[in-house]
Design a protein around this motif. Structure first.
Motif, PDB file in Angstrom:
ATOM      1  N   ARG A  72       0.839  -1.204   0.000  1.00 50.20           N
ATOM      2  CA  ARG A  72       0.000   0.000   0.000  1.00 50.20           C
ATOM      3  C   ARG A  72       0.872   1.250   0.000  1.00 50.20           C
ATOM      4  N   ALA A  73       1.941   1.198   0.799  1.00 49.21           N
ATOM      5  CA  ALA A  73       2.859   2.338   0.850  1.00 49.21           C
ATOM      6  C   ALA A  73       3.526   2.554  -0.499  1.00 49.21           C
ATOM      7  N   LEU A  74       3.972   1.467  -1.123  1.00 45.80           N
ATOM      8  CA  LEU A  74       4.626   1.575  -2.425  1.00 45.80           C
ATOM      9  C   LEU A  74       3.677   2.150  -3.472  1.00 45.80           C
ATOM     10  N   ALA A  75       2.424   1.718  -3.430  1.00 44.55           N
ATOM     11  CA  ALA A  75       1.438   2.227  -4.381  1.00 44.55           C
ATOM     12  C   ALA A  75       1.247   3.732  -4.218  1.00 44.55           C
ATOM     13  N   LYS A  76       1.288   4.206  -2.978  1.00 45.22           N
ATOM     14  CA  LYS A  76       1.161   5.645  -2.747  1.00 45.22           C
ATOM     15  C   LYS A  76       2.385   6.378  -3.270  1.00 45.22           C
ATOM     16  N   VAL A  77       3.570   5.849  -2.969  1.00 49.64           N
ATOM     17  CA  VAL A  77       4.817   6.478  -3.411  1.00 49.64           C
ATOM     18  C   VAL A  77       4.875   6.561  -4.931  1.00 49.64           C
ATOM     19  N   GLU A  78       4.435   5.513  -5.601  1.00 45.15           N
ATOM     20  CA  GLU A  78       4.491   5.454  -7.061  1.00 45.15           C
ATOM     21  C   GLU A  78       3.299   6.116  -7.738  1.00 45.15           C
ATOM     22  N   GLY A  79       2.389   6.678  -6.958  1.00 43.61           N
ATOM     23  CA  GLY A  79       1.241   7.361  -7.532  1.00 43.61           C
ATOM     24  C   GLY A  79       0.182   6.439  -8.084  1.00 43.61           C
ATOM     25  N   LYS A  80       0.219   5.172  -7.683  1.00 39.11           N
ATOM     26  CA  LYS A  80      -0.775   4.208  -8.157  1.00 39.11           C
ATOM     27  C   LYS A  80      -2.017   4.167  -7.264  1.00 39.11           C
ATOM     28  N   SER A  81      -1.920   4.829  -6.125  1.00 32.25           N
ATOM     29  CA  SER A  81      -3.060   4.901  -5.209  1.00 32.25           C
ATOM     30  C   SER A  81      -3.046   6.280  -4.563  1.00 32.25           C
ATOM     31  N   VAL A  82      -3.945   7.136  -5.012  1.00 29.93           N
ATOM     32  CA  VAL A  82      -4.000   8.506  -4.510  1.00 29.93           C
ATOM     33  C   VAL A  82      -5.363   8.730  -3.872  1.00 29.93           C
ATOM     34  N   THR A  83      -5.417   8.643  -2.555  1.00 25.28           N
ATOM     35  CA  THR A  83      -6.686   8.785  -1.836  1.00 25.28           C
ATOM     36  C   THR A  83      -6.799  10.120  -1.119  1.00 25.28           C
ATOM     37  N   GLY A  84      -5.661  10.764  -0.874  1.00 22.87           N
ATOM     38  CA  GLY A  84      -5.691  12.018  -0.135  1.00 22.87           C
ATOM     39  C   GLY A  84      -5.784  11.829   1.364  1.00 22.87           C
ATOM     40  N   THR A  85      -5.815  10.587   1.818  1.00 20.48           N
ATOM     41  CA  THR A  85      -5.911  10.311   3.253  1.00 20.48           C
ATOM     42  C   THR A  85      -4.538  10.505   3.903  1.00 20.48           C
ATOM     43  N   THR A 151      10.440   0.303   6.640  1.00 24.20           N
ATOM     44  CA  THR A 151      11.065   0.080   5.337  1.00 24.20           C
ATOM     45  C   THR A 151      11.036   1.396   4.576  1.00 24.20           C
ATOM     46  N   ASP A 152      11.846   1.489   3.546  1.00 17.84           N
ATOM     47  CA  ASP A 152      11.960   2.748   2.806  1.00 17.84           C
ATOM     48  C   ASP A 152      10.619   3.214   2.263  1.00 17.84           C
ATOM     49  N   GLU A 153       9.860   2.279   1.667  1.00 17.18           N
ATOM     50  CA  GLU A 153       8.601   2.698   1.047  1.00 17.18           C
ATOM     51  C   GLU A 153       7.589   3.177   2.084  1.00 17.18           C
ATOM     52  N   VAL A 154       7.616   2.598   3.276  1.00 14.79           N
ATOM     53  CA  VAL A 154       6.697   3.016   4.335  1.00 14.79           C
ATOM     54  C   VAL A 154       7.034   4.436   4.794  1.00 14.79           C
ATOM     55  N   VAL A 155       8.321   4.725   4.983  1.00 11.83           N
ATOM     56  CA  VAL A 155       8.724   6.064   5.407  1.00 11.83           C
ATOM     57  C   VAL A 155       8.398   7.085   4.315  1.00 11.83           C
ATOM     58  N   ARG A 156       8.682   6.740   3.083  1.00 13.96           N
ATOM     59  CA  ARG A 156       8.456   7.670   1.976  1.00 13.96           C
ATOM     60  C   ARG A 156       6.976   7.942   1.733  1.00 13.96           C
ATOM     61  N   ALA A 157       6.121   7.001   2.132  1.00 12.32           N
ATOM     62  CA  ALA A 157       4.685   7.179   1.924  1.00 12.32           C
ATOM     63  C   ALA A 157       4.030   8.003   3.020  1.00 12.32           C
ATOM     64  N   ALA A 158       4.723   8.208   4.127  1.00 11.82           N
ATOM     65  CA  ALA A 158       4.139   8.926   5.258  1.00 11.82           C
ATOM     66  C   ALA A 158       4.125  10.433   5.008  1.00 11.82           C
ATOM     67  N   ASP A 159       3.052  11.084   5.433  1.00  9.96           N
ATOM     68  CA  ASP A 159       2.971  12.537   5.350  1.00  9.96           C
ATOM     69  C   ASP A 159       3.675  13.189   6.531  1.00  9.96           C
ATOM     70  N   VAL A 160       3.699  12.513   7.652  1.00 13.34           N
ATOM     71  CA  VAL A 160       4.413  12.996   8.827  1.00 13.34           C
ATOM     72  C   VAL A 160       5.034  11.799   9.534  1.00 13.34           C
ATOM     73  N   VAL A 161       6.293  11.950   9.947  1.00 10.67           N
ATOM     74  CA  VAL A 161       7.014  10.889  10.642  1.00 10.67           C
ATOM     75  C   VAL A 161       7.311  11.373  12.061  1.00 10.67           C
ATOM     76  N   ILE A 162       6.778  10.640  13.034  1.00 10.74           N
ATOM     77  CA  ILE A 162       6.979  10.979  14.439  1.00 10.74           C
ATOM     78  C   ILE A 162       8.015  10.024  15.020  1.00 10.74           C
ATOM     79  N   THR A 163       9.108  10.557  15.538  1.00 12.90           N
ATOM     80  CA  THR A 163      10.150   9.727  16.128  1.00 12.90           C
ATOM     81  C   THR A 163      10.130   9.862  17.639  1.00 12.90           C
TER      82      THR A 163
END
Length: 217
Positions: A72-85, A151-163
């Protein structure tokens, strides 16, 4: 439908379970990803848990859940799933306490209006039991969650990363919004002490949801 490659390191039951997982993922991502990508994500997800699994029988299920999130994250990163959520990713060291509690609170408050993921730099083998109990007091069940890496795709798909406490091990990708929350680690603490951490996290999660303009309970 993908046919999961035979792995001699797995039992027959595990191989059958992975075949089922691959079929489930193929249906979920039909038209988005082919069998080769699904196989790769499923098997690398399986390997992430194999060395530290407490109950081996659950490995295929954990692998399927983690692969589903990653795809799901990869699909967002690659623009294959754009929900705006909006997607928030909560990271800590062991993904057994703080990040799991924050994810649970975020999901509980936001419902389907936003998505929360979590991960750790050194994932533990199980969720902190005191954290589970403290969250259950608020009607939030995190007992079915599991420590996992990021994983890289999960981080890249996030709009905000809380550490929270992962320091230099936390991943940094250009263009991501990062926040560090100085929240105490619940490891080794009893339930009364974890309640204080839970309440601190709830205040921070509510503020984050307001910043993201996500309606919440």
């Amino acid at each position: 439908m993908p046919v999961t490659a035979r792995r001699p390191d797995l039992s027959i039951d595990q191989q059958l379970a992975l075949r089922t997982a691959a079929s489930n993922l193929a249906r979920a991502f039909d038209g988005t990803y082919g069998s080769e990508t699904i196989e790769r994500f499923l098997h690398t997800s399986y390997d992430e848990f194999a060395d530290r699994a407490v109950v081996i029988n659950y490995l295929p299920l954990l692998a399927e859940r983690f692969a589903r999130q990653r795809l799901r994250a990869l699909a967002k990163v690659e623009g294959k799933s754009v929900t705006g959520t909006p997607v928030a990713l909560f990271l800590c060291t062991h993904n057994a306490g703080r990040s799991q509690m924050a994810m649970g609170l975020f999901t509980h408050l936001a419902g389907d209006r936003a998505i929360a993921w979590s991960g750790g730099s050194e994932p533990d083998t199980r969720i902190n039991s005191a954290a589970v109990e403290a969250m259950a007091e608020r009607g939030i069940d995190i007992s079915g969650e599991y420590p996992k890496p990021w994983t890289d795709e999960v981080v890249r798909a996030a709009d905000v990363v809380i550490t929270m406490g992962c320091g230099d091990a936390c991943p940094v990708f250009p263009g991501r919004r990062y926040e560090n929350w100085p929240v105490a680690d619940p490891a080794g603490l009893d339930v009364p002490a974890v309640r204080v951490i839970r309440d601190d996290l709830e205040r921070r999660v509510r503020a984050l949801l307001a910043e993201l303009a996500v309606p919440h309970d």
